[in-house]
Write an enzyme that holds these catalytic residues in place. Sequence first.
Site, PDB file in Angstrom:
ATOM      1  N   LEU A   1      40.740   3.480 -24.185  1.00 52.51           N
ATOM      2  CA  LEU A   1      40.081   4.652 -23.613  1.00 52.51           C
ATOM      3  C   LEU A   1      38.884   5.092 -24.451  1.00 52.51           C
ATOM      4  CD1 LEU A   1      43.151   6.719 -22.372  1.00 52.51           C
ATOM      5  CD2 LEU A   1      41.233   5.945 -20.968  1.00 52.51           C
TER       6      LEU A   1
ATOM      7  N   ASP B   1      38.207   6.740 -41.076  1.00 57.64           N
ATOM      8  CA  ASP B   1      39.659   6.750 -40.895  1.00 57.64           C
ATOM      9  C   ASP B   1      40.067   8.185 -40.611  1.00 57.64           C
ATOM     10  OD1 ASP B   1      42.450   6.747 -41.125  1.00 57.64           O
ATOM     11  OD2 ASP B   1      42.449   5.205 -42.675  1.00 57.64           O
TER      12      ASP B   1
ATOM     13  N   SER C   1      45.723  13.630 -25.596  1.00 55.82           N
ATOM     14  CA  SER C   1      47.161  13.799 -25.783  1.00 55.82           C
ATOM     15  C   SER C   1      47.863  12.716 -24.976  1.00 55.82           C
ATOM     16  CB  SER C   1      47.587  15.196 -25.343  1.00 55.82           C
ATOM     17  OG  SER C   1      48.965  15.400 -25.511  1.00 55.82           O
TER      18      SER C   1
ATOM     19  N   TYR D   1      56.440  10.064 -31.712  1.00 51.98           N
ATOM     20  CA  TYR D   1      55.162  10.123 -30.993  1.00 51.98           C
ATOM     21  C   TYR D   1      55.020  11.459 -30.257  1.00 51.98           C
ATOM     22  CZ  TYR D   1      51.532   8.964 -27.582  1.00 51.98           C
ATOM     23  OH  TYR D   1      50.397   8.962 -26.810  1.00 51.98           O
TER      24      TYR D   1
ATOM     25  N   LYS E   1      52.264  14.695 -30.571  1.00 44.47           N
ATOM     26  CA  LYS E   1      51.442  15.128 -29.442  1.00 44.47           C
ATOM     27  C   LYS E   1      51.799  16.554 -28.998  1.00 44.47           C
ATOM     28  CE  LYS E   1      48.892  11.443 -28.837  1.00 44.47           C
ATOM     29  NZ  LYS E   1      47.427  11.481 -29.054  1.00 44.47           N
TER      30      LYS E   1
END
Length: 286
Positions: free
Chosen positions: A15, A57, A135, A149, A153
């Site tokens: 993306l 980074d 997100s 994970y 988020k």
Amino acid sequence: MTTQTWIITGATRGLGRALAESALAAGDNVVAAVRRPERVADLNTKYPNSFQAVRFDVRDTGAAPALVRTAIDRFGQLDVLVNNAGRAVVGAVEEVGDEQLRELMDLHLFGPAALVRAALPPMRERGTGTIVQMSSQGGRQSFPGVAAYSASKFALEGWSEALAGEVAGFGIRVMLVEPSRFRTGFNEADVLEFAEPSETYRDALAAVRADMAGAGGRQEGDPVRAADIIVSLVHGDDVPLRLPLGSEAVERLTRAYRRDLDGVERWAETARSADFADAPPASRPI
């Protein structure tokens, strides 16, 4: 359209790469904040006057101000910050250690927070700007095997929702993008990490592990279409606080919201009984 300058993290593929290409095609300037600038050398060749790659980074929070200065020095302004860099760790809560959990928090919360803090002063000074937080549908609902994970988020979403209220008066907008599965490298072996399976959860999470490992190349979402939607919204007047992307995200999040609302309604009277009987109704400024 007015030319805008973007900073996009994690823009080497997926993306992030699609967003960079869409923004450049729309005539915008893009600073790609990536760990391996050589992977976007083709964009520098194709768009020498409107593209710059910077070795970066996200986890190095101290480098955030320099990245913002680079964008402003090169293109004169910063209009859009996209916190896109990310990855996942799959494993039960007991299987994912502190180091793995902290790394996801650094990548999905502390790194983006540092970039936002660096970007806000120049955006405030100009009275305009858009912050796009990538997100996930996993940022509003979770399931076994993705606790680490989703935790990172969820944290990003709560932080960003407060941010949106704080900066709206300065002309700055915040958009949380909540994609379902898109055909990116997210599920590839060099990106997706699996915690060492334990005997306790091996069978319980076998289907989840297999599903996550086998999703590459068959995800429903088209990154190019998603990127075009985001770029179009950023250039428009109406930016949603939350944007589910993909049919699965719409369907799963709708079910999650309805489930949660049902739970609130079911236990409403029990919840209300915890208040002092003579206490006045709550009154808050927001």
